[in-house]
Scaffold this motif. Sequence first.
Motif, PDB file in Angstrom:
ATOM      1  N   LEU A  81       0.834  -1.351   0.018  1.00  9.58           N
ATOM      2  CA  LEU A  81       0.250  -0.040  -0.148  1.00  9.58           C
ATOM      3  C   LEU A  81       1.004   1.299   0.140  1.00  9.58           C
ATOM      4  CD1 LEU A  81      -2.842  -1.177   2.545  1.00  9.58           C
ATOM      5  CD2 LEU A  81      -3.077  -0.609   0.008  1.00  9.58           C
ATOM      6  N   GLY A  82       2.090   1.137   0.718  1.00  8.70           N
ATOM      7  CA  GLY A  82       2.825   2.537   0.836  1.00  8.70           C
ATOM      8  C   GLY A  82       3.416   2.731  -0.712  1.00  8.70           C
ATOM      9  N   LEU A  83       3.920   1.411  -1.362  1.00  8.65           N
ATOM     10  CA  LEU A  83       4.255   1.732  -2.665  1.00  8.65           C
ATOM     11  C   LEU A  83       3.227   2.133  -3.685  1.00  8.65           C
ATOM     12  CD1 LEU A  83       6.764   1.117  -4.580  1.00  8.65           C
ATOM     13  CD2 LEU A  83       5.973  -1.164  -4.802  1.00  8.65           C
ATOM     14  N   ALA A  84       2.228   1.664  -3.657  1.00 13.80           N
ATOM     15  CA  ALA A  84       0.955   2.101  -4.377  1.00 13.80           C
ATOM     16  C   ALA A  84       0.786   3.615  -4.243  1.00 13.80           C
ATOM     17  CB  ALA A  84      -0.249   1.141  -4.451  1.00 13.80           C
ATOM     18  N   ALA A  85       0.850   4.150  -2.852  1.00 17.40           N
ATOM     19  CA  ALA A  85       0.674   5.509  -2.507  1.00 17.40           C
ATOM     20  C   ALA A  85       1.763   6.247  -3.104  1.00 17.40           C
ATOM     21  CB  ALA A  85       0.659   5.657  -1.086  1.00 17.40           C
ATOM     22  N   ILE A  86       3.106   6.077  -3.048  1.00 13.96           N
ATOM     23  CA  ILE A  86       4.095   7.006  -3.575  1.00 13.96           C
ATOM     24  C   ILE A  86       4.077   6.789  -5.387  1.00 13.96           C
ATOM     25  CG2 ILE A  86       5.993   5.287  -3.813  1.00 13.96           C
ATOM     26  CD1 ILE A  86       5.979   8.927  -2.291  1.00 13.96           C
ATOM     27  N   ARG A  87       3.496   5.864  -5.706  1.00  7.12           N
ATOM     28  CA  ARG A  87       3.393   5.893  -7.342  1.00  7.12           C
ATOM     29  C   ARG A  87       2.249   6.794  -7.496  1.00  7.12           C
ATOM     30  NH1 ARG A  87       5.802   2.065 -10.433  1.00  7.12           N
ATOM     31  NH2 ARG A  87       7.024   0.488  -9.271  1.00  7.12           N
ATOM     32  N   ARG A  88       1.282   7.302  -6.710  1.00  8.28           N
ATOM     33  CA  ARG A  88       0.271   8.280  -6.806  1.00  8.28           C
ATOM     34  C   ARG A  88       0.787   9.617  -6.621  1.00  8.28           C
ATOM     35  NH1 ARG A  88      -2.685   4.366  -4.130  1.00  8.28           N
ATOM     36  NH2 ARG A  88      -3.048   5.839  -2.483  1.00  8.28           N
ATOM     37  N   ARG A  89       1.987   9.429  -6.131  1.00 11.13           N
ATOM     38  CA  ARG A  89       2.469  10.725  -5.402  1.00 11.13           C
ATOM     39  C   ARG A  89       1.696  11.184  -3.995  1.00 11.13           C
ATOM     40  NH1 ARG A  89       5.452  14.364  -9.889  1.00 11.13           N
ATOM     41  NH2 ARG A  89       6.323  12.848 -11.099  1.00 11.13           N
ATOM     42  N   HIS A 104       1.978   7.283   2.072  1.00 10.02           N
ATOM     43  CA  HIS A 104       3.157   6.665   1.671  1.00 10.02           C
ATOM     44  C   HIS A 104       3.804   6.467   2.879  1.00 10.02           C
ATOM     45  CE1 HIS A 104       6.925   5.118   0.154  1.00 10.02           C
ATOM     46  NE2 HIS A 104       7.424   6.215   0.766  1.00 10.02           N
ATOM     47  N   ARG A 105       4.045   7.689   3.649  1.00  8.00           N
ATOM     48  CA  ARG A 105       4.831   7.681   4.888  1.00  8.00           C
ATOM     49  C   ARG A 105       3.879   6.951   5.970  1.00  8.00           C
ATOM     50  NH1 ARG A 105       6.773  13.871   5.082  1.00  8.00           N
ATOM     51  NH2 ARG A 105       8.349  13.555   3.296  1.00  8.00           N
ATOM     52  N   ALA A 106       2.850   6.922   5.931  1.00  8.12           N
ATOM     53  CA  ALA A 106       1.984   6.151   6.932  1.00  8.12           C
ATOM     54  C   ALA A 106       2.197   4.683   6.713  1.00  8.12           C
ATOM     55  CB  ALA A 106       0.643   6.963   7.034  1.00  8.12           C
ATOM     56  N   ARG A 152       0.986  18.114   7.118  1.00  8.52           N
ATOM     57  CA  ARG A 152       1.262  16.984   6.106  1.00  8.52           C
ATOM     58  C   ARG A 152       0.620  17.699   4.667  1.00  8.52           C
ATOM     59  NH1 ARG A 152      -2.970  12.731   7.625  1.00  8.52           N
ATOM     60  NH2 ARG A 152      -1.402  12.228   9.202  1.00  8.52           N
ATOM     61  N   SER A 153      -0.171  18.598   4.443  1.00  9.65           N
ATOM     62  CA  SER A 153      -0.415  19.351   3.162  1.00  9.65           C
ATOM     63  C   SER A 153       0.855  19.922   2.578  1.00  9.65           C
ATOM     64  CB  SER A 153      -1.389  19.997   3.145  1.00  9.65           C
ATOM     65  OG  SER A 153      -1.346  21.109   4.130  1.00  9.65           O
ATOM     66  N   SER A 154       1.528  20.712   3.532  1.00  8.95           N
ATOM     67  CA  SER A 154       2.580  21.487   3.467  1.00  8.95           C
ATOM     68  C   SER A 154       3.854  20.476   2.647  1.00  8.95           C
ATOM     69  CB  SER A 154       2.923  22.447   4.135  1.00  8.95           C
ATOM     70  OG  SER A 154       3.522  21.812   5.226  1.00  8.95           O
ATOM     71  N   ARG A 155       3.876  19.554   3.552  1.00  7.12           N
ATOM     72  CA  ARG A 155       5.095  18.555   3.146  1.00  7.12           C
ATOM     73  C   ARG A 155       4.910  17.946   1.783  1.00  7.12           C
ATOM     74  NH1 ARG A 155       6.451  15.592   8.896  1.00  7.12           N
ATOM     75  NH2 ARG A 155       7.778  17.439   9.679  1.00  7.12           N
ATOM     76  N   THR A 156       3.709  17.494   1.506  1.00 11.26           N
ATOM     77  CA  THR A 156       3.196  16.902   0.281  1.00 11.26           C
ATOM     78  C   THR A 156       3.300  17.741  -0.984  1.00 11.26           C
ATOM     79  OG1 THR A 156       1.465  15.652   1.455  1.00 11.26           O
ATOM     80  CG2 THR A 156       1.330  15.677  -0.915  1.00 11.26           C
ATOM     81  N   ARG A 157       2.992  19.032  -0.740  1.00 12.07           N
ATOM     82  CA  ARG A 157       3.247  20.078  -1.939  1.00 12.07           C
ATOM     83  C   ARG A 157       4.640  20.012  -2.075  1.00 12.07           C
ATOM     84  NH1 ARG A 157      -1.043  22.828   0.567  1.00 12.07           N
ATOM     85  NH2 ARG A 157       0.467  24.151   1.820  1.00 12.07           N
ATOM     86  N   ALA A 158       5.567  20.464  -0.994  1.00 15.40           N
ATOM     87  CA  ALA A 158       6.845  20.526  -1.283  1.00 15.40           C
ATOM     88  C   ALA A 158       7.484  19.234  -1.974  1.00 15.40           C
ATOM     89  CB  ALA A 158       7.731  20.796   0.065  1.00 15.40           C
ATOM     90  N   ALA A 159       7.498  17.989  -1.243  1.00 15.93           N
ATOM     91  CA  ALA A 159       7.785  16.780  -1.954  1.00 15.93           C
ATOM     92  C   ALA A 159       7.415  16.579  -3.458  1.00 15.93           C
ATOM     93  CB  ALA A 159       7.364  15.554  -1.326  1.00 15.93           C
ATOM     94  N   LEU A 160       6.224  17.137  -3.858  1.00 13.78           N
ATOM     95  CA  LEU A 160       5.821  16.892  -5.349  1.00 13.78           C
ATOM     96  C   LEU A 160       6.373  18.030  -6.078  1.00 13.78           C
ATOM     97  CD1 LEU A 160       1.872  16.434  -4.867  1.00 13.78           C
ATOM     98  CD2 LEU A 160       3.773  14.874  -5.384  1.00 13.78           C
ATOM     99  N   ALA A 161       6.896  19.216  -5.398  1.00 14.03           N
ATOM    100  CA  ALA A 161       7.462  20.256  -6.251  1.00 14.03           C
ATOM    101  C   ALA A 161       8.793  19.665  -6.375  1.00 14.03           C
ATOM    102  CB  ALA A 161       7.538  21.518  -5.524  1.00 14.03           C
ATOM    103  N   GLY A 162       9.553  19.178  -5.612  1.00 16.54           N
ATOM    104  CA  GLY A 162      10.971  18.925  -5.498  1.00 16.54           C
ATOM    105  C   GLY A 162      11.340  17.589  -6.727  1.00 16.54           C
ATOM    106  N   SER A 163      10.000  16.845  -6.987  1.00 17.16           N
ATOM    107  CA  SER A 163      10.086  15.688  -7.942  1.00 17.16           C
ATOM    108  C   SER A 163       9.959  16.049  -9.424  1.00 17.16           C
ATOM    109  CB  SER A 163       9.131  14.485  -7.383  1.00 17.16           C
ATOM    110  OG  SER A 163       7.873  15.136  -7.487  1.00 17.16           O
ATOM    111  N   ARG A 164       9.532  17.275  -9.516  1.00 19.13           N
ATOM    112  CA  ARG A 164       9.199  17.843 -10.959  1.00 19.13           C
ATOM    113  C   ARG A 164      10.419  17.828 -11.755  1.00 19.13           C
ATOM    114  NH1 ARG A 164       4.418  21.884  -9.292  1.00 19.13           N
ATOM    115  NH2 ARG A 164       2.759  20.251  -8.732  1.00 19.13           N
TER     116      ARG A 164
END
Length: 221
Positions: free
Chosen positions: A133-141, A146-148, A209-221
């Motif tokens: 489930l964690g792997l599936a979550a990170i594939r959906r970004r 994923h961390r949970a 949680r929401s701010s970290r998610t946005r930062a992580a997605l921005a860094g992966s672009r």
Amino acid sequence: MSPRTGRWMPVGLVALAAIPVLAGTTRLVEILGGPELIPTDPRFAASPAPVVVHVAAAIGYALLGAFQFSAGIRRRHPGWHRRTGRVLVALGLAVALSALWMTLVFPSKEGTGDLLYVFRLLFGSGMAACIILGLAAIRRRDVARHRAWMTRAYALALGAGTQAFTVGFGEALFGAGVVRTDLMMGAGWAVNLAVAEWFVRRPSARQTRSSRTRAALAGSR
């Protein structure tokens, strides 16, 4: 969580893993032909393969996995975090599946019963499911989920470390017995899972949680 607490978390996790890592390393040395430093378990003589897989994977998973919880490492070395994460998925699945393998193949250890057998099937399957489930979550970004899920998987993997305390204190307080031992072993996994749930759901995690998610997605672009 304060930055200072975050820095010390990997150290605490490695310390918790120290007992099963040392015991597993000793068992692995014995199986590979080294000296018998702990009592021999005759169950492993006929089929050592699942034990070797389980111990080797568990050592890597416990030690490498501890540093995935360091926010500083994730920020400074995101590439290392991602590469190590891929390795940990393989190691974690090897830990969980080999645990199920041993549970189904080996007879129960003397002093344990059917309840522990059910616990091992339940928590071993649960660990594998959390990793998937964690792997599936990170594939959906979905970084938060994923961390949970990966936190829950790691908590279940460290059950053996906590069991050293739950069984030790439990036997001191309530005495030994098959059902008592089974329950105290199960308590090790339950305690770790409860702590993981608190860690995942704590107010500071929800607020950021929401701010970290946005930062992580921005860094992966």
